[in-house]
Design a protein around this motif. Structure first.
Motif, PDB file in Angstrom:
ATOM      1  N   GLN A 172      -9.000   1.304   4.479  1.00 56.01           N
ATOM      2  CA  GLN A 172      -7.689   1.947   4.493  1.00 56.01           C
ATOM      3  C   GLN A 172      -6.877   1.494   5.706  1.00 56.01           C
ATOM      4  OE1 GLN A 172      -7.440   6.417   4.819  1.00 56.01           O
ATOM      5  NE2 GLN A 172      -7.401   6.173   2.595  1.00 56.01           N
ATOM      6  N   GLY A 175      -5.340  -1.753   5.347  1.00 55.92           N
ATOM      7  CA  GLY A 175      -4.357  -1.887   4.279  1.00 55.92           C
ATOM      8  C   GLY A 175      -4.936  -2.345   2.957  1.00 55.92           C
ATOM      9  N   PHE A 177      -6.043  -0.887   0.152  1.00 59.81           N
ATOM     10  CA  PHE A 177      -6.056   0.438  -0.457  1.00 59.81           C
ATOM     11  C   PHE A 177      -6.848   0.492  -1.764  1.00 59.81           C
ATOM     12  CE2 PHE A 177      -2.075   0.270   2.070  1.00 59.81           C
ATOM     13  CZ  PHE A 177      -2.475   1.153   3.060  1.00 59.81           C
ATOM     14  N   TYR A 215      -4.619   9.495  -0.341  1.00 54.18           N
ATOM     15  CA  TYR A 215      -3.888   8.624   0.580  1.00 54.18           C
ATOM     16  C   TYR A 215      -3.729   7.231  -0.024  1.00 54.18           C
ATOM     17  CZ  TYR A 215      -2.633   6.571   5.142  1.00 54.18           C
ATOM     18  OH  TYR A 215      -1.989   5.927   6.178  1.00 54.18           O
ATOM     19  N   ASP A 216      -4.819   6.689  -0.530  1.00 54.90           N
ATOM     20  CA  ASP A 216      -4.773   5.345  -1.124  1.00 54.90           C
ATOM     21  C   ASP A 216      -3.854   5.316  -2.342  1.00 54.90           C
ATOM     22  OD1 ASP A 216      -6.574   4.185   0.701  1.00 54.90           O
ATOM     23  OD2 ASP A 216      -8.294   4.883  -0.451  1.00 54.90           O
ATOM     24  N   GLU A 219      -0.271   5.125  -1.380  1.00 52.71           N
ATOM     25  CA  GLU A 219       0.061   3.764  -0.945  1.00 52.71           C
ATOM     26  C   GLU A 219       0.180   2.815  -2.132  1.00 52.71           C
ATOM     27  OE1 GLU A 219       0.908   2.805   2.046  1.00 52.71           O
ATOM     28  OE2 GLU A 219       0.611   4.819   2.869  1.00 52.71           O
ATOM     29  N   LYS A 221       1.336   3.767  -4.900  1.00 53.32           N
ATOM     30  CA  LYS A 221       2.464   4.300  -5.684  1.00 53.32           C
ATOM     31  C   LYS A 221       2.010   4.944  -6.995  1.00 53.32           C
ATOM     32  CE  LYS A 221       5.655   0.982  -3.600  1.00 53.32           C
ATOM     33  NZ  LYS A 221       5.926   1.890  -2.463  1.00 53.32           N
TER      34      LYS A 221
END
Length: 258
Positions: A172, A175, A177, A215-216, A219, A221
């Motif tokens: 995470q 980046g 994800f 959270y992932d 990220e 979307k």
């Protein structure tokens, strides 16, 4: 985005203290004589190594991170690497009877196909020392080095909820994800294998894995799925503040057309 609460070291320490593997055993009747299965977690040496690792993690939490990595954790790692790196055995480092027997049973199945082989569970200290070094590097934001260590821990104990959570967190922070999400999704299925963890530790790690997924997913979307993950965490831990905060963040994103 609001920062994600990582797997807390205090919960990890509670788990560490109670999870030394079981007594020495030979292969059972379902495995041929050529397939030796051994559990070595209760030897005096394994117990001493585990105490060394626990003390080293305490050092990390006191801010003596590099000292802990370069000193006691590397001492433990080096001893095990020298002993087993070229042994030819299938080696595991499980944190309890449940994990250890599962790993060794899987090894026995593979051996039965090959016709021979040996597998050993050396107890938890080796994998935990790799985890400790990974955790320390992560605390210093040295994520590529943390990743290397955590992958070594998981190679020795592939179904460890704490190791998987820590590596998912590292992905995470790098980046990555989609990779982080895939790993967080495995954590709930590992929790029943964590001998020595009470219901509160299991619930905490389950909720953290759901927050990690949320959270992932934000990220990536995938807001509807992220919202569902945070609500699942709240079902386990009502009014958990970080999940509530992230749900508000998702509302703000939607209001902005995100």
């Amino acid at each position: 985005m609001m920062p994600l609460l990582r797997a807390a070291a205090s919960a990890g320490l509670i788990a560490i203290v109670g999870t030394v593997a079981s007594s020495t055993a030979k292969a059972d009747d379902t495995v041929t004589v050529k397939q030796n299965i051994t559990l070595n977690g209760e030897s005096d040496e394994a117990q001493a190594d585990m105490k060394t690792v626990v003390d080293a993690v305490v050092q990390i939490n006191e801010g003596k991170i590099q000292q802990s990595i370069d000193g006691p954790l590397t001492d433990v790692v080096t001893r095990y690497e020298k002993r087993y790196a070229h042994s030819g055995d299938v080696v595991f480092s499980a944190r309890g009877m449940t994990q250890g027997l599962m790993y060794l049973a899987e090894a026995a199945v593979k051996h039965s196909v090959k016709g021979k082989g040996s597998a050993i569970d050396v107890g938890p200290a080796w994998s935990m020392a790799y985890w400790g070094r990974g955790y320390g590097y992560s605390e210093m934001n040295r994520f590529p080095e943390a990743e290397v260590e955590l992958k070594k821990a998981l190679a020795l104990s592939p179904r460890d909820a704490q190791y998987a959570s820590e590596l998912a967190y590292v992905y995470q922070m790098e980046g990555r994800f989609a990779e982080s999400l895939a790993l967080y999704e495995t954590v709930p299925g590992f929790l029943d294998l964590m001998d020595g963890w009470g219901d509160s530790e299991k619930t905490e790690f389950h909720c953290k894995s759901l927050r990690g997924q949320g959270y992932d997913l934000v990220e990536l979307k995938r807001l509807d799925e992220a919202e569902a993950a945070y609500k699942a965490c709240l079902a386990l831990m009502p009014n958990e503040p970080k999940s509530l905060g992230e749900l508000n963040y998702i509302k703000e994103l939607r209001a902005k057309g995100g």
